[in-house]
Each structure stands twice: as structure tokens, then as C-alpha cells.
Write an enzyme that holds these catalytic residues in place. Structure first.
Site, PDB file in Angstrom:
ATOM      1  N   GLY A  13       0.823  -1.208   0.000  1.00  0.00           N
ATOM      2  CA  GLY A  13       0.000   0.000   0.000  1.00  0.00           C
ATOM      3  C   GLY A  13       0.856   1.257   0.000  1.00  0.00           C
ATOM      4  N   PHE A 118     -15.245  20.433  12.663  1.00  0.00           N
ATOM      5  CA  PHE A 118     -15.664  19.188  12.024  1.00  0.00           C
ATOM      6  C   PHE A 118     -16.673  18.496  12.921  1.00  0.00           C
ATOM      7  CE2 PHE A 118     -14.057  16.533   8.391  1.00  0.00           C
ATOM      8  CZ  PHE A 118     -13.699  17.577   7.574  1.00  0.00           C
ATOM      9  N   GLN A 232     -19.437   3.571   7.679  1.00  0.00           N
ATOM     10  CA  GLN A 232     -19.879   4.955   7.824  1.00  0.00           C
ATOM     11  C   GLN A 232     -20.554   5.476   6.557  1.00  0.00           C
ATOM     12  OE1 GLN A 232     -16.895   8.392   8.400  1.00  0.00           O
ATOM     13  NE2 GLN A 232     -18.158   8.331  10.239  1.00  0.00           N
ATOM     14  N   HIS A 234     -21.500   8.864   4.919  1.00  0.00           N
ATOM     15  CA  HIS A 234     -21.250  10.303   4.995  1.00  0.00           C
ATOM     16  C   HIS A 234     -22.545  10.998   4.574  1.00  0.00           C
ATOM     17  CE1 HIS A 234     -19.539  14.226   4.283  1.00  0.00           C
ATOM     18  NE2 HIS A 234     -18.364  13.830   4.711  1.00  0.00           N
ATOM     19  N   LEU A 244     -17.998  12.894  -3.090  1.00  0.00           N
ATOM     20  CA  LEU A 244     -18.129  13.486  -1.762  1.00  0.00           C
ATOM     21  C   LEU A 244     -18.137  15.011  -1.812  1.00  0.00           C
ATOM     22  CD1 LEU A 244     -17.942  12.913   1.372  1.00  0.00           C
ATOM     23  CD2 LEU A 244     -15.538  13.485   1.117  1.00  0.00           C
ATOM     24  N   GLU A 247     -17.223  17.388   4.576  1.00  0.00           N
ATOM     25  CA  GLU A 247     -17.818  17.927   5.798  1.00  0.00           C
ATOM     26  C   GLU A 247     -17.320  19.352   6.068  1.00  0.00           C
ATOM     27  OE1 GLU A 247     -18.369  14.942   8.805  1.00  0.00           O
ATOM     28  OE2 GLU A 247     -17.449  16.259  10.281  1.00  0.00           O
ATOM     29  N   ARG A 281     -21.433  12.033  12.070  1.00  0.00           N
ATOM     30  CA  ARG A 281     -21.960  11.598  10.770  1.00  0.00           C
ATOM     31  C   ARG A 281     -23.088  10.585  10.876  1.00  0.00           C
ATOM     32  NH1 ARG A 281     -16.166  11.252   7.551  1.00  0.00           N
ATOM     33  NH2 ARG A 281     -15.959  13.508   7.466  1.00  0.00           N
ATOM     34  N   HIS A 351     -18.978   5.621   2.884  1.00  0.00           N
ATOM     35  CA  HIS A 351     -17.757   6.418   2.859  1.00  0.00           C
ATOM     36  C   HIS A 351     -16.549   5.727   3.471  1.00  0.00           C
ATOM     37  CE1 HIS A 351     -15.375  10.034   2.786  1.00  0.00           C
ATOM     38  NE2 HIS A 351     -15.313  10.124   4.094  1.00  0.00           N
ATOM     39  N   ARG A 386     -16.581   6.711  13.296  1.00  0.00           N
ATOM     40  CA  ARG A 386     -15.384   7.553  13.242  1.00  0.00           C
ATOM     41  C   ARG A 386     -15.769   9.020  13.174  1.00  0.00           C
ATOM     42  NH1 ARG A 386     -12.282  10.003   8.671  1.00  0.00           N
ATOM     43  NH2 ARG A 386     -13.947   9.300   7.288  1.00  0.00           N
TER      44      ARG A 386
HETATM   45  C1  FAD Z   1     -13.453  11.005  -0.956  1.00  0.00           C
HETATM   46  C2  FAD Z   1     -12.846  10.798   0.400  1.00  0.00           C
HETATM   47  C3  FAD Z   1     -12.545  11.883   1.204  1.00  0.00           C
HETATM   48  C4  FAD Z   1     -11.997  11.693   2.468  1.00  0.00           C
HETATM   49  N1  FAD Z   1     -11.718  12.782   3.240  1.00  0.00           N
HETATM   50  C5  FAD Z   1     -11.131  12.614   4.450  1.00  0.00           C
HETATM   51  C6  FAD Z   1     -10.754  13.730   5.247  1.00  0.00           C
HETATM   52  O1  FAD Z   1     -10.905  14.890   4.859  1.00  0.00           O
HETATM   53  N2  FAD Z   1     -10.189  13.494   6.455  1.00  0.00           N
HETATM   54  C7  FAD Z   1      -9.960  12.227   6.930  1.00  0.00           C
HETATM   55  O2  FAD Z   1      -9.418  12.084   8.027  1.00  0.00           O
HETATM   56  N3  FAD Z   1     -10.295  11.154   6.176  1.00  0.00           N
HETATM   57  C8  FAD Z   1     -10.862  11.314   4.958  1.00  0.00           C
HETATM   58  N4  FAD Z   1     -11.201  10.210   4.210  1.00  0.00           N
HETATM   59  C9  FAD Z   1     -10.783   8.892   4.674  1.00  0.00           C
HETATM   60  C10 FAD Z   1      -9.281   8.726   4.443  1.00  0.00           C
HETATM   61  O3  FAD Z   1      -8.897   9.463   3.319  1.00  0.00           O
HETATM   62  C11 FAD Z   1      -8.883   7.276   4.224  1.00  0.00           C
HETATM   63  O4  FAD Z   1      -9.386   6.475   5.258  1.00  0.00           O
HETATM   64  C12 FAD Z   1      -7.361   7.141   4.193  1.00  0.00           C
HETATM   65  O5  FAD Z   1      -6.805   8.021   3.249  1.00  0.00           O
HETATM   66  C13 FAD Z   1      -6.951   5.723   3.889  1.00  0.00           C
HETATM   67  O6  FAD Z   1      -5.565   5.695   3.691  1.00  0.00           O
HETATM   68  P1  FAD Z   1      -4.803   4.306   3.602  1.00  0.00           P
HETATM   69  O7  FAD Z   1      -3.349   4.622   3.529  1.00  0.00           O
HETATM   70  O8  FAD Z   1      -5.263   3.409   4.677  1.00  0.00           O
HETATM   71  O9  FAD Z   1      -5.304   3.667   2.226  1.00  0.00           O
HETATM   72  P2  FAD Z   1      -5.421   4.236   0.725  1.00  0.00           P
HETATM   73  O10 FAD Z   1      -5.064   5.646   0.603  1.00  0.00           O
HETATM   74  O11 FAD Z   1      -6.739   3.788   0.246  1.00  0.00           O
HETATM   75  O12 FAD Z   1      -4.274   3.427  -0.026  1.00  0.00           O
HETATM   76  C14 FAD Z   1      -4.352   2.025  -0.235  1.00  0.00           C
HETATM   77  C15 FAD Z   1      -3.095   1.573  -0.940  1.00  0.00           C
HETATM   78  O13 FAD Z   1      -3.056   0.154  -0.972  1.00  0.00           O
HETATM   79  C16 FAD Z   1      -2.737  -0.299  -2.265  1.00  0.00           C
HETATM   80  N5  FAD Z   1      -3.361  -1.622  -2.445  1.00  0.00           N
HETATM   81  C17 FAD Z   1      -4.638  -1.959  -2.183  1.00  0.00           C
HETATM   82  N6  FAD Z   1      -4.822  -3.267  -2.478  1.00  0.00           N
HETATM   83  C18 FAD Z   1      -3.647  -3.743  -2.946  1.00  0.00           C
HETATM   84  C19 FAD Z   1      -3.202  -5.007  -3.434  1.00  0.00           C
HETATM   85  N7  FAD Z   1      -4.013  -6.073  -3.506  1.00  0.00           N
HETATM   86  N8  FAD Z   1      -1.914  -5.126  -3.854  1.00  0.00           N
HETATM   87  C20 FAD Z   1      -1.083  -4.063  -3.816  1.00  0.00           C
HETATM   88  N9  FAD Z   1      -1.454  -2.842  -3.363  1.00  0.00           N
HETATM   89  C21 FAD Z   1      -2.719  -2.699  -2.930  1.00  0.00           C
HETATM   90  C22 FAD Z   1      -3.278   0.769  -3.199  1.00  0.00           C
HETATM   91  O14 FAD Z   1      -2.585   0.733  -4.418  1.00  0.00           O
HETATM   92  C23 FAD Z   1      -2.995   2.041  -2.391  1.00  0.00           C
HETATM   93  O15 FAD Z   1      -1.681   2.475  -2.628  1.00  0.00           O
HETATM   94  C24 FAD Z   1     -11.748  10.381   2.942  1.00  0.00           C
HETATM   95  C25 FAD Z   1     -12.043   9.292   2.137  1.00  0.00           C
HETATM   96  C26 FAD Z   1     -12.607   9.499   0.888  1.00  0.00           C
HETATM   97  C27 FAD Z   1     -12.968   8.284   0.075  1.00  0.00           C
END
Ligand code: FAD
Length: 574
Positions: A13, A118, A232, A234, A244, A247, A281, A351, A386
């Protein structure tokens, strides 16, 4: 197996959690070789789309205790309080460090960091960089990771299996999407940072790559998924696309109104009190759903369903353009509404997943050497609901902690025998090759995926009822069987997107199974789990985390105690 690659630590990831973990490993020991494996180029991870902000105490009128209590209450007392305590303490330093690495936080006129309100937070503690926070955070982490030579990237590699031997994790099997070749990527520790699985539902803010892969990999390796029933909604997704509207639009003063132009969160009792639009939310999504059910929803020509109005007009063009420029752009582009002049139609949209791979506070799982962080993990920060803006900070705080702990682990641990790991990767390769272009007599990926998302929407919406959840669990189990007959037509090797879509569908079906089984077992209403047949919270019987494991004949349910602290559960009122 032609390709066996050797590292010390494998991180799956390239989003906020994975990149932060990689940097933490490099900081702990710059000699460690890290593989950063990602199915997309890291800057395309879902983190990039976060708009609103990241929470941490910054102001003199705020306190760590207040941030902790807001999070405990927001979680409907299902968050583990020692985890929450650690989180709020580390949050400010993580955001300051991000600034030192180049993140352009928006400022107040006096030069201090600007914070916005928020939902569910008692004061302004959400840091932001206009309304493109995820882009700036991800870019900052990505460019920082490039400074370390020993972080090597395997972009566009799809991890299909965890290589586990004698209770120890020794790497992953990954499909190189570009060549079609499967590789064994070995390391003495693996960190899953693969994000959430919001694509199991049809109306979602989640990008197409959010298919719960890490959760499914851990589940198939025998680990428990925790608190999966809590998903969740949203309150403010755009009609049709589910894009989205952050918020932050309400944080900056936007109002929610029904078809009669009434600010229903003020005029009616939805339990959010004076917080109104800045309630949590789960409660606001339920309020919108009830307004629509009561016949006060807004209809739109050419769109099915009904909506509420998000009114920003009173903020004026200058504020909208300086604080919410992306909101204006999205509303104009995707629904043809300019929020300076008209209210934006919105409705609750899937969301975020509070649940995930069961980990301890270090990110460690029950398999030695296997860690998880970010949205794919459930470290029990968010409990049953959350608070917005806690999740980006969670990725930083617990990404860093799992990185540091995995670095300590590999100093002591030896690798499981390589021959056995390569053998296991070979089995993953054979399974994949059997799937590629297999004609099969059954349905296509798209047909099965549609059936799955429909079942999930009907069974696990904003409001749920027992019969519906059980029906969804049975439908998901049945779809799992139909997957075995899947019809695939593309036998090619290079960028075969049909096969990655099939792998993602299989992962989503595992995630969906865990969600529906856990949901049907919780006969109470708590946080985001609003059960119409059991409308009250029931601490006597249900103040516990849910666990779902994969048994010989399907999902097996179990539970585990919540770690309380100074705050005893009380009625959740705002
Ligand atoms: C539209 C939107 C707006 C948001 N706004 C906010 C906000 O303002 N504030 C807040 O706190 N949260 C927000 N969230 C939630 C937050 O952004 C996410 O929970 C957070 O960014 C998740 O980060 P992560 O590193 O866990 O995963 P992600 O950023 O989803 O990254 C996942 C990674 O895993 C890799 N991966 C997945 N499966 C595989 C596989 N099988 N093999 C190899 N690689 C793989 C992908 O390539 C990617 O690089 C928002 C979410 C969304 C959808």
C-alpha cells in the site's frame, strides 16, 4: 517461479498509512531494505481524494483530553481508550512533522496554523490545506519517501496472497500487472496498508481501487476481521456519482435543509442539539434518511431517489472560493449546480469502514511479523463511528507505529524457510493462471458485482433490520459459490484488467461476508449500526468488539472485550 525478490520489510500500500510506515522504517534503521508494493502508482491511492482535513490539537483553547473524549463519545464507547489516548498525544507532532516535510497547511492571518470545525469535535481542531488535504498529505509523504534509497517501489503489483509458514509471515505473492508474471516478494515482516473496501456498496465515495484487499488477504490467512458491521455513511454525497462534498462545507458554516427550506437539524429533534450540522456523521445521515422517509425530501428531474439540500449561499463567493474551491468545482462539474447561487442536492453515501484487520496498538496481528495500519486495520480507534478528520491522522500515527515496530521485529526474527514460502507463492501463481481467461459457464465479473452491491445496499444501509441483514449474509454466501463459475474472456498477460477485477471481486465478497455476518449478530443500535428492530444501545450484552474469522465452512463469529479507561459508557447526547 522465476522471480523471487528479497527485502527486510514488505509494505503493501502506497497511501498515507503505507508511505508513513515506510518512512518510519527508514528512520528507525536506514539499512533496512523496504519493498513498497502498490497496485497503483502511489499518488493514485485513495488518500489523494481526501478533502476536509486532519485532526490534532493545535489551539490554546483545546486539550488532548477534549480530543480524546470527543473520539470516545463519537465511537459510541466502542473505541479502546488506551489507543485513543495514544492517538491524541501523537497527533500534533505528526502534523507538525508533515509541515517540516513540506505540507502547506492553511494559515490564520497571524501566521498560526488554521483549523476548522468538524462533526462531533467540540472545537476547531481540523488542520487543512484548502479543501485538497489528501493531495497535499500524500504528495508530502511520497516526496519524503523518495529521499530514502532503500525504499524500493514495486508499482502496479497486485498482492494476491500472504506467505505464511509456521505462524510467521515471510512475504507476499504479487502479480506484476504490467507483465502478468507472479513474484514472491519476501521479507521478515509485512505491513498491510491497503485501505478500505467501500466498493462493496453501489453508492459510495470510494475510488474503484478500494476493494478491501488487505482485509481479505488477512481473513483468508486465518486472522479475524474486527467490528466489520460498522460502516460509515457520509451525509453529503452528490446524486448519481456519490462524489463526496466534504464535511468542511458544514464546518465552514453550510446548512442542511429539506424540501420546505427548513433547517431540520435545528427545528426537529435528531439528538444533535446545538451542534446541528456539526453533529456526528451517523446521526446526520439518519436525520436526512428520516426527512426523506417523512416526505420532505428534494426530488431532482432525471435522478432516482430523493435528497436534502446543502446550502452554502450565505457564506458568499469569497469564502467559498478561498476555503472550499474544490466543493464549488465538484458541484458545478458533476451536478451542474454553482453553490454560490443554488443549494447542492446531497444524500448519505457509503464512505468509510470502521472495521478491519484486528491489530493491537502496535499494529501487530496474531501472525508473527504481520502488521496492519490505516483504513484496512482496526486498531480500535474509531469504534462504532469515526469522527471526520481522525482517519488521515490515524494513518500517520499508526502507520508510523507499525513501521517502527516492524523494524524492531526484523532485528530479532529470522525468516521462515524460503523454499516453503516460494512454494506457497507458486500455488498462488497456479491459482491465478487457472483463473486467467478461464471461460467458465457462469456470470461475468460485472454481473456478480452488481448482485453483491445490491445485496449490501439492501441489507446494510443507514438503517438495518434483522431479516434484511440475514438475507444479505445468505446472498453473499451464495454469490461466493457463484464466483467459482465466473466467466472470464481475456487470456492476455499484459495489463489484463479483467483478472484484477476478478481478484478484487473475490476480496470484496470476503469483506461483504464479514460485514453481513457481524451485522446480523449485533442486536442493538450503536454508532453507525442502526438496527430498526433493536433501536436502543445495549451495553449489558453488546459492549464488545465483533470478530469474524474464516472457518472450514464459512465465516465464524466471535467477540472480544472493549478496553475502557477513564470514561464509563453513558448516553450519547449532543
Ligand atoms: C473522498 C474521500 C474523502 C476523504 N476525506 C477525508 C478527510 O478529509 N479526512 C480524513 O481524516 N479522512 C478522509 N477520508 C478517509 C481517508 O482518506 C482514508 O481512510 C485514508 O486516506 C486511507 O488511507 P490508507 O493509507 O489506509 O489507504 P489508501 O489511501 O486507500 O491506499 C491504499 C493503498 O493500498 C494499495 N493496495 C490496495 N490493495 C492492494 C493489493 N491487492 N496489492 C497491492 N497494493 C494494494 C493501493 O494501491 C494504495 O496504494 C476520505 C475518504 C474518501 C474516500
Amino acid at each position: 517461479m522465476d522471480s523471487v525478490l528479497h527485502y527486510d520489510i514488505v509494505i503493501v500500500g502506497g497511501g498515507a498509512a503505507g508511505l508513513r510506515a515506510a518512512i518510519a522504517v527508514a528512520e528507525a534503521d536506514p539499512q533496512l531494505r523496504v519493498a513498497l508494493v502498490s497496485k497503483v502508482y502511489p499518488m493514485r491511492s485513495h488518500t489523494v481524494s481526501a478533502e476536509g482535513g486532519a485532526a490534532a490539537v493545535a489551539r490554546a483553547d483545546d486539550s488532548l483530553e477534549a480530543h480524546a473524549y470527543d473520539t470516545v463519545k463519537g465511537s459510541d464507547f466502542l473505541g479502546d481508550q488506551p489507543v485513543i489516548q495514544y492517538f491524541v498525544e501523537r497527533a500534533p507532532e505528526e502534523l507538525v512533522r508533515l509541515e517540516h516535510w513540506g505540507c502547506p497547511w492553511s494559515r490564520n492571518d497571524d501566521g498560526t496554523v488554521a483549523t476548522r470545525a468538524f462533526g462531533g469535535m467540540t472545537t476547531k481542531r481540523t488542520w487543512f490545506a484548502t479543501d485538497k488535504v489528501g493531495f497535499h498529505i500524500l504528495h508530502t509523504l511520497f516526496q519524503t519517501s523518495l529521499r530514502y534509497e532503500r525504499i524500493e517501489r514495486l508499482d502496479e503489483h497486485f498482492v494476491t496472497k500472504l506467505l505464511v509458514q509456521d505462524g510467521r509471515c515471510g512475504g507476499v505473492a504479487a502479480l506484476d500487472i504490467r507483465s502478468g508474471e507472479t513474484r514472491a516478494v519476501l521479507g521478515r515482516a509485512v505491513i498491510l496498508a491497503t485501505g478500505g473496501g467501500g466498493r462493496a456498496w453501489p453508492f459510495t465515495t470510494n475510488g474503484a481501487i478500494k476493494t478491501g484487499d488487505g482485509m481479505a488477504l488477512a481473513y483468508r490467512a486465518g486472522l479475524a476481521l474486527k467490528d466489520m458491521e460498522f460502516v460509515q455513511y457520509h451525509p453529503t454525497g452528490l446524486p448519481g456519482t456519490g462524489i463526496l462534498i466534504t464535511e468542511a462545507a458544514r464546518g465552514e458554516g453550510g446548512h442542511l435543509k429539506n424540501a420546505e427550506g427548513e433547517r431540520f437539524l435545528i427545528t426537529r429533534d435528531y439528538g444533535v442539539g446545538q451542534k446541528a450540522e456539526l453533529g456526528p456523521r451517523d446521526m446526520i445521515s439518519r436525520a436526512i434518511t428520516q426527512e426523506i422517509a417523512a416526505g420532505r425530501g428534494v426530488s431532482l428531474p432525471g435522478k432516482t431517489g430523493e435528497f436534502a439540500h446543502l446550502d452554502l449561499r450565505h457564506l458568499g463567493a469569497a469564502k467559498i472560493d478561498s476555503r472550499l474551491p474544490f466543493v464549488r468545482e465538484l458541484a458545478r462539474t458533476y451536478i451542474g449546480v454553482d453553490p454560490v447561487h443554488e443549494p447542492i442536492p446531497v444524500r448519505p453515501v457509503l464512505h468509510y469502514m470502521m472495521g478491519g484487520v484486528d491489530t493491537d496498538i502496535d499494529g501487530a496481528t496474531q501472525i508473527a511479523g504481520l502488521y496492519a495500519a490505516g483504513e484496512t486495520a482496526c486498531v480500535s480507534l474509531n469504534g462504532a463511528n469515526r469522527l471526520g478528520s481522525n482517519s488521515l491522522t490515524e494513518c500517520l500515527v499508526f502507520g508510523a507505529r507499525s513501521g517502527a515496530h516492524s523494524a524492531a521485529h526484523v532485528r530479532e526474527a529470522d525468516a521462515p524457510p524460503e523454499a516453503a514460502l516460494v512454494e506457497s507463492a507458486r500455488a498462488a501463481e497456479a491459482e491465478l493462471e487457472a483463473l486467467r481467461g478461464r471461460q467458465g459457464g457462469g456470470e461475468t465479473v460485472a454481473q456478480l458485482r452488481d448482485a453483491m452491491t445490491r445485496a449490501m445496499e439492501e441489507g446494510t444501509g443507514v438503517y438495518r433490520e434483522q431479516a434484511g441483514m440475514r438475507r444479505a449474509a445468505a446472498q453473499i454466501a451464495e454469490l461466493g459459490g457463484r464466483f467459482a463459475q465466473l466467466r472470464l474472456q481475456d487470456g492476455s498477460r499484459v495489463f489484463n484488467t479483467e483478472i484484477t477485477a476478478a481478484l478484487e471481486l473475490r476480496n470484496l465478497l470476503d469483506v461483504a461476508a464479514a460485514v453481513t455476518v457481524a451485522a446480523a449478530e449485533r442486536r442493538e443500535s450503536r454508532g453507525a449500526h442502526a438496527c430498526s428492530d433493536y433501536p436502543e444501545r445495549n451495553d449489558g450484552e453488546y459492549l464488545h468488539h465483533s470478530l469474524v474469522r474464516l472457518g472450514d465452512s464459512g465465516p465464524v463469529f466471535d467477540k472480544k472485550p472493549v478496553e475502557l479507561g477513564i470514561w464509563e459508557p453513558e448516553e450519547r447526547k449532543y
